[in-house]
Design a protein around this motif. Structure first.
Motif, PDB file in Angstrom:
ATOM      1  N   UNK A 247       0.819  -1.215   0.000  1.00 52.82           N
ATOM      2  CA  UNK A 247       0.000   0.000   0.000  1.00 52.82           C
ATOM      3  C   UNK A 247       0.851   1.262   0.000  1.00 52.82           C
ATOM      4  N   UNK A 248       2.151   1.101   0.215  1.00 55.63           N
ATOM      5  CA  UNK A 248       3.058   2.251   0.214  1.00 55.63           C
ATOM      6  C   UNK A 248       3.646   2.527  -1.170  1.00 55.63           C
ATOM      7  N   UNK A 249       3.073   1.926  -2.203  1.00 58.55           N
ATOM      8  CA  UNK A 249       3.564   2.196  -3.552  1.00 58.55           C
ATOM      9  C   UNK A 249       3.554   3.704  -3.826  1.00 58.55           C
ATOM     10  N   UNK A 250       4.696   4.221  -4.240  1.00 60.70           N
ATOM     11  CA  UNK A 250       4.820   5.648  -4.524  1.00 60.70           C
ATOM     12  C   UNK A 250       5.076   6.508  -3.307  1.00 60.70           C
ATOM     13  N   UNK A 251       4.900   5.924  -2.100  1.00 62.57           N
ATOM     14  CA  UNK A 251       4.964   6.728  -0.885  1.00 62.57           C
ATOM     15  C   UNK A 251       6.387   7.036  -0.426  1.00 62.57           C
ATOM     16  N   UNK A 252       7.330   6.139  -0.662  1.00 55.91           N
ATOM     17  CA  UNK A 252       8.692   6.405  -0.202  1.00 55.91           C
ATOM     18  C   UNK A 252       9.259   7.635  -0.902  1.00 55.91           C
ATOM     19  N   UNK A 253       9.100   7.688  -2.209  1.00 53.39           N
ATOM     20  CA  UNK A 253       9.512   8.882  -2.952  1.00 53.39           C
ATOM     21  C   UNK A 253       8.561  10.034  -2.640  1.00 53.39           C
ATOM     22  N   UNK A 254       7.254   9.733  -2.570  1.00 59.67           N
ATOM     23  CA  UNK A 254       6.259  10.785  -2.330  1.00 59.67           C
ATOM     24  C   UNK A 254       6.437  11.485  -1.001  1.00 59.67           C
ATOM     25  N   UNK A 269      -0.876  14.366  -4.206  1.00 59.65           N
ATOM     26  CA  UNK A 269      -0.095  14.930  -5.305  1.00 59.65           C
ATOM     27  C   UNK A 269       1.343  14.413  -5.249  1.00 59.65           C
ATOM     28  N   UNK A 270       1.911  14.384  -4.052  1.00 62.29           N
ATOM     29  CA  UNK A 270       3.289  13.890  -3.888  1.00 62.29           C
ATOM     30  C   UNK A 270       3.373  12.396  -4.171  1.00 62.29           C
ATOM     31  N   UNK A 271       2.377  11.644  -3.714  1.00 66.91           N
ATOM     32  CA  UNK A 271       2.347  10.213  -4.006  1.00 66.91           C
ATOM     33  C   UNK A 271       2.235   9.985  -5.510  1.00 66.91           C
ATOM     34  N   UNK A 272       1.456  10.839  -6.187  1.00 63.81           N
ATOM     35  CA  UNK A 272       1.345  10.731  -7.638  1.00 63.81           C
ATOM     36  C   UNK A 272       2.694  10.886  -8.322  1.00 63.81           C
ATOM     37  N   UNK A 273       3.449  11.883  -7.912  1.00 66.73           N
ATOM     38  CA  UNK A 273       4.798  12.056  -8.469  1.00 66.73           C
ATOM     39  C   UNK A 273       5.667  10.849  -8.127  1.00 66.73           C
ATOM     40  N   UNK A 277       7.604   8.310 -10.811  1.00 69.99           N
ATOM     41  CA  UNK A 277       9.044   8.054 -10.730  1.00 69.99           C
ATOM     42  C   UNK A 277       9.324   6.562 -10.616  1.00 69.99           C
ATOM     43  N   UNK A 278       8.611   5.885  -9.693  1.00 69.04           N
ATOM     44  CA  UNK A 278       8.883   4.470  -9.443  1.00 69.04           C
ATOM     45  C   UNK A 278       8.503   3.614 -10.643  1.00 69.04           C
ATOM     46  N   UNK A 279       7.374   3.919 -11.294  1.00 69.81           N
ATOM     47  CA  UNK A 279       6.963   3.141 -12.468  1.00 69.81           C
ATOM     48  C   UNK A 279       8.016   3.227 -13.566  1.00 69.81           C
ATOM     49  N   UNK A 280       8.523   4.421 -13.797  1.00 68.78           N
ATOM     50  CA  UNK A 280       9.564   4.591 -14.822  1.00 68.78           C
ATOM     51  C   UNK A 280      10.850   3.885 -14.414  1.00 68.78           C
ATOM     52  N   UNK A 281      11.164   3.932 -13.121  1.00 72.32           N
ATOM     53  CA  UNK A 281      12.364   3.241 -12.643  1.00 72.32           C
ATOM     54  C   UNK A 281      12.209   1.724 -12.780  1.00 72.32           C
ATOM     55  N   UNK A 282      11.008   1.206 -12.529  1.00 76.03           N
ATOM     56  CA  UNK A 282      10.757  -0.227 -12.697  1.00 76.03           C
ATOM     57  C   UNK A 282      10.913  -0.623 -14.162  1.00 76.03           C
ATOM     58  N   UNK A 303      -6.486  11.494 -15.731  1.00 72.22           N
ATOM     59  CA  UNK A 303      -7.043  12.032 -14.493  1.00 72.22           C
ATOM     60  C   UNK A 303      -6.265  13.258 -13.998  1.00 72.22           C
ATOM     61  N   UNK A 304      -5.351  13.749 -14.831  1.00 71.47           N
ATOM     62  CA  UNK A 304      -4.585  14.975 -14.537  1.00 71.47           C
ATOM     63  C   UNK A 304      -3.791  14.867 -13.237  1.00 71.47           C
ATOM     64  N   UNK A 305      -3.163  13.723 -13.038  1.00 67.63           N
ATOM     65  CA  UNK A 305      -2.443  13.473 -11.785  1.00 67.63           C
ATOM     66  C   UNK A 305      -0.949  13.682 -11.943  1.00 67.63           C
ATOM     67  N   UNK A 306      -0.377  14.482 -11.038  1.00 67.69           N
ATOM     68  CA  UNK A 306       1.074  14.727 -10.986  1.00 67.69           C
ATOM     69  C   UNK A 306       1.616  15.129 -12.352  1.00 67.69           C
ATOM     70  N   UNK A 307       0.933  16.079 -12.974  1.00 64.13           N
ATOM     71  CA  UNK A 307       1.354  16.541 -14.301  1.00 64.13           C
ATOM     72  C   UNK A 307       2.236  17.786 -14.233  1.00 64.13           C
ATOM     73  N   UNK A 308       2.233  18.475 -13.082  1.00 64.14           N
ATOM     74  CA  UNK A 308       3.024  19.701 -12.952  1.00 64.14           C
ATOM     75  C   UNK A 308       4.505  19.378 -12.794  1.00 64.14           C
ATOM     76  N   UNK A 309       5.341  20.249 -13.305  1.00 64.35           N
ATOM     77  CA  UNK A 309       6.781  20.092 -13.136  1.00 64.35           C
ATOM     78  C   UNK A 309       7.192  20.584 -11.754  1.00 64.35           C
ATOM     79  N   UNK A 310       8.073  19.847 -11.108  1.00 60.60           N
ATOM     80  CA  UNK A 310       8.557  20.231  -9.782  1.00 60.60           C
ATOM     81  C   UNK A 310      10.032  20.607  -9.848  1.00 60.60           C
ATOM     82  N   UNK A 311      10.414  21.552  -9.035  1.00 63.59           N
ATOM     83  CA  UNK A 311      11.825  21.903  -8.909  1.00 63.59           C
ATOM     84  C   UNK A 311      12.359  21.256  -7.644  1.00 63.59           C
ATOM     85  N   UNK A 312      12.958  20.079  -7.813  1.00 64.61           N
ATOM     86  CA  UNK A 312      13.479  19.355  -6.666  1.00 64.61           C
ATOM     87  C   UNK A 312      14.945  19.006  -6.904  1.00 64.61           C
TER      88      UNK A 312
END
Length: 362
Positions: A247-254, A269-273, A277-282, A303-312
């Motif tokens: 159930x923590x899929x996406x949560x470690x990075x998120x 939103x953070x979990x979406x990002x 990331x994790x799907x692409x890494x897999x 569903x317009x999820x995590x589409x914004x660019x982030x500066x991290x």
């Protein structure tokens, strides 16, 4: 109306039901009048849900000669703190609340997590009921009994497993939410399909317009299916000893992204990002096929999820990940996908793949 059962029959029977549908909050008042869960209700809400639902609930209970204790906390993640937690305990003690009373968590994930931790701690535990009013809370945080507050070093570091007596997920409450809150909840919705049910992910893709429009019938299906998936997982692993970790899929990075931005971005939103990331890494690691990655990203795009660019800073995100509660023997435990609809726990996931995707995406 759909009803989901969470079966938890370990040392003690902690099973409970989840009512899902348009208007299920109306059944809360007669249940409280019957003293089904306890005597005096302690209604905990935030400044927003107080005006939307709290005052009305108090008025309805007053007509039935029930005098609840209404406690209000500031809206937002900052209320999940030890200071606010302590203030609620003090207010309950001053009001004479006993172990025969009941806490009602009326709000989103922050209110639910905070209220559950209060209920589990007050006099070593009193009953509590979840009345989630956000999509994220209805499909995720109100189910499974993980309650907590944050400390300066990280999210949910101070908490426990404490199950509610019942959950009332009223679809009509979702219409009070701003778009950003809906999108935050949808981040957790799609997660359930990605980790456990490919057909549900396809359903979300096919019905994306109705999901975004909060169609009552579609959203009843969506919320109840997410609860079914989570209930099945929690029933087999109540305290996150193994399976529940998916159930923590996406949560470690998120969570690392969430901490990086000082909780200014919504959790979903953070979990979406994190999931992107994790799907692409897999996929980069040869675990997830190109076609499955495409479906994963198509669902999120529609569903317009995590589409914004982030500066991290990828370096900072990697460092924050190493503080995660799921670190084992110095290694970051990752939830990965080996196909869409099936998650696996990877204790030696190649973290350079995560760092590479963070660098390319952001």
């Amino acid at each position: 109306m759909p009803k989901v059962e969470v079966i938890l029959k370990g040392e003690f029977d902690s099973s409970y039901g989840i009512d899902v549908g348009d208007g299920v909050m109306d059944s809360l008042v007669p249940d409280l009048c019957s003293k089904k869960y306890g005597r005096t209700p302690v209604v905990i809400c935030d400044e927003n849900t107080r005006e939307l639902f709290g005052l009305s609930l108090v008025e309805k209970l007053a007509l039935e000669n029930i005098d609840p204790l209404l406690l209000t906390v500031p809206a937002g993640e900052n209320s999940k703190s030890l200071d606010v937690f302590a203030s609620l305990l003090e207010a309950m003690l001053e009001a004479g609340i006993t172990r025969q009373d009941v806490v009602i968590a009326l709000g989103g994930g922050v209110v639910g997590d905070l209220s559950g931790y209060v209920a589990g701690s007050y006099m070593r535990g009193i009953n509590f009921v979840q009345v989630p009013t956000t999509l994220l809370a209805q499909v995720d945080s109100s189910v499974g009994g993980k309650v907590a507050v944050n400390i300066s070093g990280g999210k949910n570091y101070c908490g426990m497993f404490y199950q509610p007596k019942h959950v009332y997920s009223d679809i009509s409450a979702l219409r009070s939410l701003p778009e950003r809150e809906i999108l935050s909840g949808l981040g957790e919705v799609v997660k359930h399909g990605f980790i456990a049910d490919r057909k549900f992910a396809e359903y979300l893709l096919d019905n994306a317009d109705k999901v975004l429009a909060l169609d009552k019938e579609v959203m009843s299906v969506v919320v109840s299916r997410c609860c079914e998936i989570k209930a099945d997982i929690v029933s087999r692993d109540e305290k996150e000893g193994g399976l529940r970790r998916i159930l923590n899929y996406g949560h470690t990075v998120g969570h690392a992204i969430e901490t990086f931005f000082g909780y200014e971005l919504a959790h979903g939103e953070c979990v979406g990002h994190g999931m992107r990331v994790v799907a692409r890494a897999c996929n980069r690691a040869g675990m997830l096929s190109d076609s499955d990655l495409e479906l994963h990203q198509d669902v999120m795009d529609r569903l317009s999820l995590a589409t914004a660019s982030l500066k991290v800073s990828s370096t900072d995100i990697m460092e924050l990940m190493k503080r995660d509660k799921k670190v084992k023997d110095g290694s970051v435990v990752m939830v990965a996908l080996d196909k869409l609809g099936h998650a696996v726990i990877e204790e030696d996931f190649p973290l350079e793949m995560i760092e590479a995707e963070l660098g390319e995406m952001y």
